[in-house]
Design a protein around this motif. Structure first.
Motif, PDB file in Angstrom:
ATOM      1  N   ARG A   1       0.701  -1.211  -0.076  1.00 53.36           N
ATOM      2  CA  ARG A   1       0.189  -0.028   0.261  1.00 53.36           C
ATOM      3  C   ARG A   1       1.035   1.215  -0.164  1.00 53.36           C
ATOM      4  NH1 ARG A   1      -4.156   1.907   4.002  1.00 53.36           N
ATOM      5  NH2 ARG A   1      -4.803   3.371   3.261  1.00 53.36           N
ATOM      6  N   LEU A   2       2.291   1.283   0.852  1.00 53.21           N
ATOM      7  CA  LEU A   2       3.167   2.211   0.971  1.00 53.21           C
ATOM      8  C   LEU A   2       3.366   2.550  -0.251  1.00 53.21           C
ATOM      9  CD1 LEU A   2       4.493   1.853   4.295  1.00 53.21           C
ATOM     10  CD2 LEU A   2       3.665   4.307   3.719  1.00 53.21           C
ATOM     11  N   PHE A   3       3.845   1.641  -1.206  1.00 50.92           N
ATOM     12  CA  PHE A   3       4.746   1.919  -2.450  1.00 50.92           C
ATOM     13  C   PHE A   3       3.507   1.933  -3.250  1.00 50.92           C
ATOM     14  CE2 PHE A   3       6.524   0.137  -6.497  1.00 50.92           C
ATOM     15  CZ  PHE A   3       7.408   0.397  -6.387  1.00 50.92           C
ATOM     16  N   ARG A   4       3.291   1.303  -3.030  1.00 44.73           N
ATOM     17  CA  ARG A   4       1.422   2.097  -4.299  1.00 44.73           C
ATOM     18  C   ARG A   4       1.330   3.593  -4.004  1.00 44.73           C
ATOM     19  NH1 ARG A   4      -3.179  -0.772  -5.204  1.00 44.73           N
ATOM     20  NH2 ARG A   4      -3.643   0.432  -7.324  1.00 44.73           N
ATOM     21  N   GLU A   5       0.892   4.081  -3.553  1.00 56.51           N
ATOM     22  CA  GLU A   5       0.732   6.067  -2.970  1.00 56.51           C
ATOM     23  C   GLU A   5       1.849   6.341  -3.277  1.00 56.51           C
ATOM     24  OE1 GLU A   5      -1.816   7.158  -1.219  1.00 56.51           O
ATOM     25  OE2 GLU A   5      -2.599   4.983  -1.065  1.00 56.51           O
ATOM     26  N   LEU A   6       3.469   5.997  -3.282  1.00 57.54           N
ATOM     27  CA  LEU A   6       4.679   6.859  -3.745  1.00 57.54           C
ATOM     28  C   LEU A   6       4.358   6.816  -5.201  1.00 57.54           C
ATOM     29  CD1 LEU A   6       7.276   5.263  -1.285  1.00 57.54           C
ATOM     30  CD2 LEU A   6       6.066   7.899  -1.496  1.00 57.54           C
ATOM     31  N   VAL A   7       3.503   5.025  -5.704  1.00 55.21           N
ATOM     32  CA  VAL A   7       3.724   5.659  -6.845  1.00 55.21           C
ATOM     33  C   VAL A   7       3.019   6.719  -7.527  1.00 55.21           C
ATOM     34  CG1 VAL A   7       2.684   4.052  -8.747  1.00 55.21           C
ATOM     35  CG2 VAL A   7       4.865   2.835  -7.263  1.00 55.21           C
ATOM     36  N   GLN A   8       1.910   6.695  -6.818  1.00 51.44           N
ATOM     37  CA  GLN A   8       0.553   8.046  -7.134  1.00 51.44           C
ATOM     38  C   GLN A   8       0.722   8.964  -7.172  1.00 51.44           C
ATOM     39  OE1 GLN A   8      -2.657   6.201  -5.413  1.00 51.44           O
ATOM     40  NE2 GLN A   8      -3.185   4.164  -5.708  1.00 51.44           N
ATOM     41  N   ALA A   9       1.506   8.913  -6.012  1.00 52.38           N
ATOM     42  CA  ALA A   9       2.090  10.483  -5.889  1.00 52.38           C
ATOM     43  C   ALA A   9       3.741  11.161  -6.713  1.00 52.38           C
ATOM     44  CB  ALA A   9       3.414  10.687  -4.229  1.00 52.38           C
ATOM     45  N   GLY A  10       3.267  10.236  -7.734  1.00 54.86           N
ATOM     46  CA  GLY A  10       4.749  10.279  -9.156  1.00 54.86           C
ATOM     47  C   GLY A  10       6.283  11.122  -8.412  1.00 54.86           C
ATOM     48  N   PRO A  11       6.680  11.391  -9.157  1.00 62.88           N
ATOM     49  CA  PRO A  11       8.210  12.147  -9.152  1.00 62.88           C
ATOM     50  C   PRO A  11       8.595  12.662  -7.836  1.00 62.88           C
ATOM     51  CG  PRO A  11       8.341  12.296 -11.515  1.00 62.88           C
ATOM     52  CD  PRO A  11       6.983  11.967 -10.275  1.00 62.88           C
ATOM     53  N   ASN A  12       7.369  13.513  -7.219  1.00 61.83           N
ATOM     54  CA  ASN A  12       7.523  14.575  -6.622  1.00 61.83           C
ATOM     55  C   ASN A  12       7.548  13.760  -5.492  1.00 61.83           C
ATOM     56  OD1 ASN A  12       7.819  16.739  -7.661  1.00 61.83           O
ATOM     57  ND2 ASN A  12       5.363  17.115  -7.883  1.00 61.83           N
ATOM     58  N   GLY A  13       6.834  12.530  -4.860  1.00 59.42           N
ATOM     59  CA  GLY A  13       6.611  11.537  -3.401  1.00 59.42           C
ATOM     60  C   GLY A  13       6.471  11.984  -2.979  1.00 59.42           C
ATOM     61  N   LEU A  14       5.905  11.651  -1.254  1.00 61.08           N
ATOM     62  CA  LEU A  14       5.651  12.065  -0.318  1.00 61.08           C
ATOM     63  C   LEU A  14       6.481  12.577   0.956  1.00 61.08           C
ATOM     64  CD1 LEU A  14       2.197   9.713  -0.775  1.00 61.08           C
ATOM     65  CD2 LEU A  14       2.387  12.456  -0.973  1.00 61.08           C
ATOM     66  N   PRO A  15       5.775  13.641   1.870  1.00 60.73           N
ATOM     67  CA  PRO A  15       6.572  13.841   3.009  1.00 60.73           C
ATOM     68  C   PRO A  15       5.977  12.443   3.817  1.00 60.73           C
ATOM     69  CG  PRO A  15       5.740  15.421   2.533  1.00 60.73           C
ATOM     70  CD  PRO A  15       5.444  14.152   1.734  1.00 60.73           C
ATOM     71  N   ALA A  16       7.018  12.000   5.056  1.00 66.43           N
ATOM     72  CA  ALA A  16       6.683  10.802   5.958  1.00 66.43           C
ATOM     73  C   ALA A  16       5.172  11.242   6.894  1.00 66.43           C
ATOM     74  CB  ALA A  16       7.779  10.807   7.100  1.00 66.43           C
ATOM     75  N   GLY A  17       5.519  12.085   7.040  1.00 71.40           N
ATOM     76  CA  GLY A  17       3.998  12.412   7.534  1.00 71.40           C
ATOM     77  C   GLY A  17       2.456  12.553   6.874  1.00 71.40           C
ATOM     78  N   GLU A  18       3.040  13.003   5.631  1.00 67.14           N
ATOM     79  CA  GLU A  18       1.237  12.589   5.189  1.00 67.14           C
ATOM     80  C   GLU A  18       1.104  11.689   4.649  1.00 67.14           C
ATOM     81  OE1 GLU A  18      -0.263  13.643   0.055  1.00 67.14           O
ATOM     82  OE2 GLU A  18       1.521  15.416   1.719  1.00 67.14           O
ATOM     83  N   MET A  19       2.065  10.009   4.477  1.00 66.84           N
ATOM     84  CA  MET A  19       2.080   8.408   4.381  1.00 66.84           C
ATOM     85  C   MET A  19       1.803   8.272   5.835  1.00 66.84           C
ATOM     86  SD  MET A  19       5.160   7.561   1.947  1.00 66.84           S
ATOM     87  CE  MET A  19       6.332   8.063   2.434  1.00 66.84           C
TER      88      MET A  19
ATOM     89  N   THR B   1      15.630  14.421   2.269  1.00 64.62           N
ATOM     90  CA  THR B   1      15.920  16.017   3.531  1.00 64.62           C
ATOM     91  C   THR B   1      15.312  16.648   2.610  1.00 64.62           C
ATOM     92  OG1 THR B   1      16.973  14.475   4.826  1.00 64.62           O
ATOM     93  CG2 THR B   1      16.353  16.454   5.639  1.00 64.62           C
ATOM     94  N   GLN B   2      14.430  17.381   2.705  1.00 59.29           N
ATOM     95  CA  GLN B   2      13.637  19.225   2.186  1.00 59.29           C
ATOM     96  C   GLN B   2      13.392  19.554   3.659  1.00 59.29           C
ATOM     97  OE1 GLN B   2      10.547  18.581  -0.458  1.00 59.29           O
ATOM     98  NE2 GLN B   2      10.794  19.854  -1.297  1.00 59.29           N
ATOM     99  N   GLY B   3      14.070  20.698   3.949  1.00 56.53           N
ATOM    100  CA  GLY B   3      13.265  21.461   5.159  1.00 56.53           C
ATOM    101  C   GLY B   3      13.792  20.165   6.561  1.00 56.53           C
ATOM    102  N   ARG B   4      12.705  20.807   6.930  1.00 51.94           N
ATOM    103  CA  ARG B   4      12.681  19.304   8.088  1.00 51.94           C
ATOM    104  C   ARG B   4      11.666  18.733   7.796  1.00 51.94           C
ATOM    105  NH1 ARG B   4       8.275  20.672  11.533  1.00 51.94           N
ATOM    106  NH2 ARG B   4       6.656  21.880  10.991  1.00 51.94           N
ATOM    107  N   PHE B   5      11.574  18.021   6.596  1.00 52.67           N
ATOM    108  CA  PHE B   5      10.390  16.952   6.155  1.00 52.67           C
ATOM    109  C   PHE B   5      11.259  15.999   5.320  1.00 52.67           C
ATOM    110  CE2 PHE B   5       7.151  20.358   6.378  1.00 52.67           C
ATOM    111  CZ  PHE B   5       6.644  20.251   7.137  1.00 52.67           C
ATOM    112  N   VAL B   6      11.363  14.074   5.849  1.00 51.35           N
ATOM    113  CA  VAL B   6      12.114  13.439   4.971  1.00 51.35           C
ATOM    114  C   VAL B   6      10.645  12.964   3.765  1.00 51.35           C
ATOM    115  CG1 VAL B   6      12.744  10.921   5.057  1.00 51.35           C
ATOM    116  CG2 VAL B   6      12.688  12.569   6.707  1.00 51.35           C
ATOM    117  N   ILE B   7      11.100  13.292   2.550  1.00 48.97           N
ATOM    118  CA  ILE B   7      10.216  13.116   1.291  1.00 48.97           C
ATOM    119  C   ILE B   7      10.515  11.982   1.001  1.00 48.97           C
ATOM    120  CG2 ILE B   7       9.702  13.825  -0.728  1.00 48.97           C
ATOM    121  CD1 ILE B   7       8.992  16.007   1.895  1.00 48.97           C
ATOM    122  N   TYR B   8      10.217  10.918   0.493  1.00 49.46           N
ATOM    123  CA  TYR B   8       9.992   9.377   0.277  1.00 49.46           C
ATOM    124  C   TYR B   8       9.541   9.416  -1.711  1.00 49.46           C
ATOM    125  CZ  TYR B   8      11.390   7.887   4.572  1.00 49.46           C
ATOM    126  OH  TYR B   8      12.148   7.650   6.425  1.00 49.46           O
TER     127      TYR B   8
END
Length: 123
Positions: free
Chosen positions: A27-45, A73-80
């Motif tokens: 499910r995590l991987f599919r969310e990241l695939v749907q998010a595309g190249p910009n990815g998602l922050p850990a908190g949002e996931m 790392t983008q600022g104080r966020f970790v983007i996957y």
């Protein structure tokens, strides 16, 4: 014997499949695939999956170790972000020489590629 289109080893493919073989990681991987190249922050996931950060980190680490996901790392966020090349290589590995080279599936001779364009960032 390795074919021309095979760029992952059997061991690498097995590690990738084992990583996404868990329902949460799939499910995590599919969310990241749907998010595309910009990815998602850990908190949002964590919010999307209603999951505590420690559990999320455990599953994301398994996806990273398999080579399917990366982080930055983008600022104080970790983007996957899903590694689309690795996903395509895994799909190519799974479909290489499908049906002994006979045309049994439409487009079986081409490796699926992600054609999505990055979502434009809004300020």
């Amino acid at each position: 014997m390795q074919t021309q289109t095979e760029s992952v080893s059997t061991e690498q493919a097995a590690a990738m499949l084992a990583a996404i073989g868990h329902p949460v990681r799939l499910r995590l991987f599919r969310e990241l695939v749907q998010a595309g190249p910009n990815g998602l922050p850990a908190g949002e996931m964590a919010r999307l999956l209603d999951m505590p950060p420690s559990s999320l980190n455990f599953h994301l680490r398994a996806l990273q170790q398999s080579g399917l996901v990366t982080s930055r790392t983008q600022g104080r966020f970790v983007i996957y972000t899903a590694l689309f090349d690795a996903m395509s290589e895994l799909l190519g590995f799974l479909t290489d020489n499908c049906c002994g080279g006979n045309p049994c599936m439409p487009n079986a001779t081409s490796t699926p590629r992600c054609t999505s364009k990055p979502k434009s960032e809004t300020s």
